[in-house]
Enzyme design. Structure first.
Site, PDB file in Angstrom:
ATOM      1  N   LYS A  67       0.823  -1.224   0.000  1.00 51.32           N
ATOM      2  CA  LYS A  67       0.000   0.000   0.000  1.00 51.32           C
ATOM      3  C   LYS A  67       0.853   1.267   0.000  1.00 51.32           C
ATOM      4  CE  LYS A  67      -3.656  -2.197   2.761  1.00 51.32           C
ATOM      5  NZ  LYS A  67      -2.958  -3.442   3.174  1.00 51.32           N
ATOM      6  N   ASP A  70       3.106   7.824  -0.665  1.00 55.30           N
ATOM      7  CA  ASP A  70       4.229   8.741  -0.463  1.00 55.30           C
ATOM      8  C   ASP A  70       4.214   9.757  -1.601  1.00 55.30           C
ATOM      9  OD1 ASP A  70       6.809   9.813   0.294  1.00 55.30           O
ATOM     10  OD2 ASP A  70       7.257   7.875   1.221  1.00 55.30           O
ATOM     11  N   ARG A 215      -6.525 -14.622   8.502  1.00 48.53           N
ATOM     12  CA  ARG A 215      -6.732 -15.393   9.724  1.00 48.53           C
ATOM     13  C   ARG A 215      -7.680 -16.584   9.616  1.00 48.53           C
ATOM     14  NH1 ARG A 215      -6.929  -9.759  12.797  1.00 48.53           N
ATOM     15  NH2 ARG A 215      -7.668  -9.297  10.682  1.00 48.53           N
TER      16      ARG A 215
HETATM   17  O1  C5P Z   1      -6.908 -11.944   8.515  1.00 49.35           O
HETATM   18  P1  C5P Z   1      -7.749 -11.197   7.530  1.00 49.35           P
HETATM   19  O2  C5P Z   1      -8.515 -12.104   6.600  1.00 49.35           O
HETATM   20  O3  C5P Z   1      -8.595 -10.131   8.151  1.00 49.35           O
HETATM   21  O4  C5P Z   1      -6.642 -10.476   6.624  1.00 49.35           O
HETATM   22  C1  C5P Z   1      -6.944  -9.586   5.601  1.00 49.35           C
HETATM   23  C2  C5P Z   1      -5.674  -9.207   4.904  1.00 49.35           C
HETATM   24  O5  C5P Z   1      -5.994  -8.285   3.898  1.00 49.35           O
HETATM   25  C3  C5P Z   1      -4.623  -8.554   5.802  1.00 49.35           C
HETATM   26  O6  C5P Z   1      -3.360  -9.024   5.364  1.00 49.35           O
HETATM   27  C4  C5P Z   1      -4.755  -7.075   5.531  1.00 49.35           C
HETATM   28  O7  C5P Z   1      -3.522  -6.409   5.589  1.00 49.35           O
HETATM   29  C5  C5P Z   1      -5.261  -7.073   4.084  1.00 49.35           C
HETATM   30  N1  C5P Z   1      -6.067  -5.925   3.698  1.00 49.35           N
HETATM   31  C6  C5P Z   1      -7.243  -5.583   4.315  1.00 49.35           C
HETATM   32  N2  C5P Z   1      -7.946  -4.473   3.907  1.00 49.35           N
HETATM   33  C7  C5P Z   1      -7.518  -3.747   2.884  1.00 49.35           C
HETATM   34  C8  C5P Z   1      -6.341  -4.085   2.240  1.00 49.35           C
HETATM   35  C9  C5P Z   1      -5.644  -5.205   2.667  1.00 49.35           C
HETATM   36  O8  C5P Z   1      -7.665  -6.278   5.245  1.00 49.35           O
HETATM   37  N3  C5P Z   1      -8.235  -2.722   2.452  1.00 49.35           N
END
Ligand code: C5P
Length: 243
Positions: A67, A70, A215
């Site tokens: 992400k 900058d 997760r």
């Molecule tokens: O564990 P979980 O399923 O919540 O993980 C979601 C993943 O997606 C994490 O690695 C998080 O950094 C990423 N992510 C997110 N929302 C966003 C962009 C990326 O949850 N808008």
């Protein structure tokens, strides 16, 4: 071409680990036919670029989720450098602005990188109260649509958004404008820090092209079984869309 003819896994597993060994062991439980892999800040900060090489050598397509946010030059150079690692997809925060997004994509193309470049809209860990507190004047849906429009006008390949918002994005833009959707939870599953969650079936119904799941898979007692079950629910939803 139908879903079956054009088959590739649409599930991206987020390898959110600090430890290289743990991340690689988890990746070895799966196969590139079952999923793609997301390397995010935690793993990249702890292991560095060599983790990409290692996962590539296992045959995985990698979404590098750093992400970038900058000034223009820094984001452009970071996108080009990240692409040189051999990633399939990477992302920029859309609040970096149009000039940064336009020029990042141009620089990738000029350097012959086919890396997909996405814009992050509003994080799935934020709700209406959070974005009001930050100072956005719009509600989440309108703000995400505004940011997605900016990404499209900047020549990006798609956006990261909640599958709640994918529906309106898919209505507004051509089919090939990609929606990658995190915040995925099966019915009655623990939401953790995510505030805008949705099931794999609903994500498919709303038009998500890919789902990102962390997760619910990597913390599961049986990660492979969880991946297969989530993938099955999402794939069934995608197949229904074709009917
Ligand atoms: O564990 P979980 O399923 O919540 O993980 C979601 C993943 O997606 C994490 O690695 C998080 O950094 C990423 N992510 C997110 N929302 C966003 C962009 C990326 O949850 N808008």
């Amino acid at each position: 071409m139908s879903f079956e003819d054009n088959y590739e896994s649409r599930v991206i597993v987020a390898l959110d680990f600090k430890d290289r060994k743990e991340a690689i062991s988890m990746a070895k439980l799966f196969t590139p036919e079952l999923c793609k892999i997301k390397v995010g800040l935690e793993l990249f900060v702890s292991c560095g670029p060599s983790i990409i090489e290692e996962l590539n050598s296992l045959g995985y397509k990698i979404f590098l989720d750093l992400k970038f946010h900058d000034i223009t030059n820094t984001v452009i150079q970071s996108c080009v450098t990240a692409s040189s690692l051999g990633v399939w997809m990477l992302n920029i925060h859309s609040s970096s602005g149009k000039n940064t997004m336009v020029n990042s994509k141009i620089n990738l193309v000029n350097n012959n990188y086919a890396t997909l470049l996405l814009g992050v809209t509003i994080l799935t860990s934020l709700d209406e109260n959070d974005i009001d507190e930050i100072g956005y004047k719009n509600d989440i849906r309108s703000q995400v649509l505004k940011m997605a429009t900016l990404c499209k006008e900047s020549g990006l390949d798609g956006v990261v958004c909640s599958a709640e918002e994918a529906k309106s994005i898919k209505l507004k833009f051509p089919k090939n404008f990609i929606c990658v959707c995190p915040g995925i939870r099966k019915k009655d599953e623990e939401s953790n820090d995510q505030k805008r969650i949705i099931t794999p079936a609903m994500a498919a119904k709303n038009g998500a092209d890919y789902i990102v799941v962390g997760r619910p898979i990597i913390k599961s007692k049986n990660p492979l079984e969880s991946l297969i079950s989530i993938k099955k629910e999402f794939d069934n939803g995608l197949k229904k869309n074709e009917k």
